[in-house]
Design a protein around this motif. Structure first.
Motif, short mmCIF file in Angstrom:
data_model
loop_
_atom_site.label_atom_id
_atom_site.label_comp_id
_atom_site.label_asym_id
_atom_site.label_seq_id
_atom_site.Cartn_x
_atom_site.Cartn_y
_atom_site.Cartn_z
N ALA A 121 3.24 7.28 10.41
CA ALA A 121 3.54 8.30 9.40
C ALA A 121 2.58 9.47 9.47
O ALA A 121 2.84 10.52 8.89
CB ALA A 121 3.50 7.69 8.00
N GLY A 122 1.47 9.29 10.12
CA GLY A 122 0.48 10.34 10.20
C GLY A 122 -0.52 10.02 11.28
O GLY A 122 -0.37 9.06 12.03
N PRO A 123 -1.56 10.84 11.38
CA PRO A 123 -2.55 10.61 12.45
C PRO A 123 -3.21 9.23 12.37
O PRO A 123 -3.55 8.64 13.38
CB PRO A 123 -3.59 11.72 12.20
N ALA A 124 -3.41 8.72 11.16
CA ALA A 124 -4.07 7.42 11.00
C ALA A 124 -3.29 6.53 10.06
O ALA A 124 -3.87 5.63 9.45
CB ALA A 124 -5.49 7.63 10.48
N GLU A 125 -1.99 6.76 9.93
CA GLU A 125 -1.18 5.96 9.02
C GLU A 125 -0.07 5.29 9.81
O GLU A 125 0.72 5.97 10.48
CB GLU A 125 -0.59 6.84 7.91
N ASP A 157 9.74 9.85 4.70
CA ASP A 157 8.55 10.66 4.94
C ASP A 157 7.71 10.85 3.69
O ASP A 157 6.51 11.04 3.76
CB ASP A 157 8.96 12.03 5.48
N ARG A 158 8.37 10.79 2.53
CA ARG A 158 7.65 11.07 1.30
C ARG A 158 7.57 9.88 0.36
O ARG A 158 6.86 9.94 -0.64
CB ARG A 158 8.33 12.23 0.55
N ILE A 159 8.28 8.82 0.63
CA ILE A 159 8.32 7.67 -0.27
C ILE A 159 7.63 6.50 0.42
O ILE A 159 7.96 6.14 1.55
CB ILE A 159 9.76 7.28 -0.64
N ARG A 160 6.68 5.92 -0.31
CA ARG A 160 5.97 4.75 0.20
C ARG A 160 6.06 3.65 -0.85
O ARG A 160 5.91 3.92 -2.05
CB ARG A 160 4.51 5.08 0.48
N SER A 161 6.27 2.46 -0.39
CA SER A 161 6.43 1.33 -1.31
C SER A 161 5.40 0.27 -0.99
O SER A 161 4.93 0.15 0.14
CB SER A 161 7.85 0.75 -1.21
N LYS A 162 5.09 -0.51 -2.01
CA LYS A 162 4.12 -1.59 -1.83
C LYS A 162 4.52 -2.75 -2.72
O LYS A 162 4.90 -2.56 -3.87
CB LYS A 162 2.71 -1.12 -2.19
N VAL A 163 4.42 -3.95 -2.16
CA VAL A 163 4.70 -5.18 -2.89
C VAL A 163 3.48 -6.08 -2.73
O VAL A 163 2.99 -6.27 -1.62
CB VAL A 163 5.97 -5.88 -2.38
N ALA A 164 3.01 -6.64 -3.83
CA ALA A 164 1.81 -7.48 -3.80
C ALA A 164 2.05 -8.76 -4.58
O ALA A 164 2.72 -8.75 -5.62
CB ALA A 164 0.61 -6.73 -4.38
N PHE A 165 1.51 -9.85 -4.04
CA PHE A 165 1.60 -11.15 -4.70
C PHE A 165 0.22 -11.77 -4.76
O PHE A 165 -0.60 -11.58 -3.86
CB PHE A 165 2.53 -12.10 -3.93
N GLN A 166 0.01 -12.52 -5.81
CA GLN A 166 -1.23 -13.29 -5.91
C GLN A 166 -0.90 -14.62 -6.59
O GLN A 166 -0.32 -14.63 -7.68
CB GLN A 166 -2.28 -12.53 -6.72
N THR A 167 -1.27 -15.69 -5.93
CA THR A 167 -1.00 -17.00 -6.49
C THR A 167 -2.30 -17.76 -6.65
O THR A 167 -3.27 -17.56 -5.91
CB THR A 167 -0.06 -17.81 -5.58
N HIS A 168 -2.31 -18.64 -7.62
CA HIS A 168 -3.41 -19.59 -7.80
C HIS A 168 -2.85 -20.98 -7.59
O HIS A 168 -2.20 -21.54 -8.49
CB HIS A 168 -4.03 -19.44 -9.18
N GLU A 207 5.86 5.18 -4.50
CA GLU A 207 5.13 6.44 -4.65
C GLU A 207 5.87 7.54 -3.91
O GLU A 207 6.29 7.36 -2.76
CB GLU A 207 3.71 6.30 -4.08
N PHE A 208 6.02 8.66 -4.58
CA PHE A 208 6.67 9.83 -3.98
C PHE A 208 5.64 10.93 -3.85
O PHE A 208 5.00 11.33 -4.82
CB PHE A 208 7.84 10.31 -4.84
N ARG A 209 5.48 11.46 -2.66
CA ARG A 209 4.50 12.53 -2.41
C ARG A 209 5.25 13.83 -2.16
O ARG A 209 5.93 13.98 -1.14
CB ARG A 209 3.64 12.19 -1.20
#
Lengths: 331, 69
Positions: free
Chosen positions: A111-115, A140-151, A163-165
């Protein structure tokens, strides 16, 4: 380390948890726009993208040292230009000792020089608790992230955000622990706008819903970026946070942070500095706070060996407690 | 005459005691964590002092050659 296409740094011994690749973080001092397909504009009318909302105070927080208790050993192994694993062993007398196995996969999309995308990061410990994140550049402008944490076998946190840039703004929405059956969850929305090339302002709205109860919190943020300093201020219902970052020279960086929470009726000031001596492969961080805490972290690369040594000590005068730590990272 | 002498000595002795009392009251003000407004005021002053120190620390070069004496 993982080939020329990967710009993600390996986790340090002071913080062995899997981190987001640096290319997906905020570029507070973005490079000049590349010429090419986009039509040329007058320089005075172009406002830069302000970056992420959570990164407003990040520059200052990165100066402060990370506390390491006990002995920590981190071993990073690069299996290919896309895949990396790490083993983290933590031995401590004040908290539970643990072993974590972590992996990081970086895709071929750029997506970019270091992405690069997609990015999958995760780690699991000996009890089966899992931390995992998936980051993907949808457009190009929308990035998504999904995170999980379990115990162990219980889901503690599950979060999805997008996220929209835009050209001169960033908007994001996140859903944390949504539970349709329990009618609970948290929705967080961010908006950050570049007002001038150096000033960015924005706000955050948090909506929290629980069975029989709901609440809304709002906070405003402003960030001013100078030639060698960054000042940020967050005003919200929960309190005030102000930070100031200053790059005094190539070797010295300083950060001052004020946190005041009217809800908890407490405030504190933290002053930190970071000394970089590349010729000696040395990095030293120190911190002193109004809570009578003094701490420091020393990190040195033991070249030509692929080792980094981390020494840490924190002293709380008020509580009369002393913590020291030792870490080794093998690349 | 004795009363004048006594009052004179009291005046001389009270000045250092006033200074020590002022220092003690300033210390109690700065370290009193039971008052949120006091804490915030003190921390605002510390934050301003920290910003001033950060902005005025420059030309810090650890690798510069030591001055020859």
């Amino acid at each position: 380390m993982m080939g020329s296409v990967l710009a993600a740094p390996p986790p340090s011994a002071a913080s062995p948890a899997p981190l987001l690749p640096r290319g997906f973080g905020l570029l507070l001092f973005p490079p000049p726009p590349a010429t090419g397909s986009r039509p040329q504009r007058e320089a005075k009318n172009v406002l830069p993208n302000p970056g992420e909302f959570e990164q407003c105070h990040q520059k200052c927080k990165e100066v402060f040292p990370t506390q390491v208790n006990g002995v920590r050993l981190v071993l990073n192994k690069t299996l290919s230009k896309h895949f990396q694993v790490n083993h983290s062993l933590h031995l401590s007398s004040t908290e539970d000792s643990s072993y974590k196995f972590g992996t990081m996969f970086v895709g071929s999309g750029q997506a970019g020089p270091a992405e690069f995308y997609p990015v999958l990061v995760g780690d699991v410990d000996g009890s089966g608790s899992l931390n995992a994140q998936v980051i993907h550049q949808v457009t190009d402008r929308i990035r998504s992230k999904v995170a999980f944490q379990t115990h162990q076998q219980t889901f503690v946190t599950w979060k999805a955000d997008a996220e929209f840039r835009g050209e001169d703004f960033t908007a994001a929405v996140a859903f944390t622990n949504p539970d349709v059956l329990d009618d609970s969850g948290v929705v967080i929305t961010h908006y950050l706008q570049s007002v001038t090339p150096t000033l960015a302002m924005g706000g955050q709205l948090v909506y929290q819903r629980r069975p029989g109860d709901e609440a809304t919190f709002m906070s405003l943020v402003g960030r001013y970026t100078g030639s060698n300093f960054v000042g940020a201020l967050t005003l919200g219902w929960a309190g005030v946070q102000a930070s100031y970052y200053h790059r005094a020279s190539d070797q010295l960086q300083l950060g001052v942070e004020l946190e005041a929470g009217s809800f908890w009726e407490d405030s504190s000031v933290t002053f930190g500095y970071q000394l970089d001596v590349p010729k000696a492969n040395l990095q030293f961080k120190g911190v002193i706070s109004s809570n009578w805490v003094v701490g420091a972290t020393l990190e040195k690369k033991l070249l030509p060996l692929p080792l980094s040594l981390v020494l840490c000590s924190f002293l709380n005068h008020q509580k009369n407690k002393f913590h020291c730590g030792f870490g080794v990272m093998i690349r | 005459m004795a009363n004048l002498t006594m009052s004179g000595s009291n005046a001389k002795g009270s000045f250092p005691s006033r200074v020590s009392e002022w220092i003690s009251s300033t210390y109690r003000f700065a370290t009193d964590r039971n008052d949120f407004r006091r804490n915030l005021l003190v921390n605002l002053g510390l934050f301003a002092a920290g910003v001033w120190v950060a902005r005025n620390l420059s030309d810090f070069d650890l690798m510069s050659p030591q001055p020859v004496t």
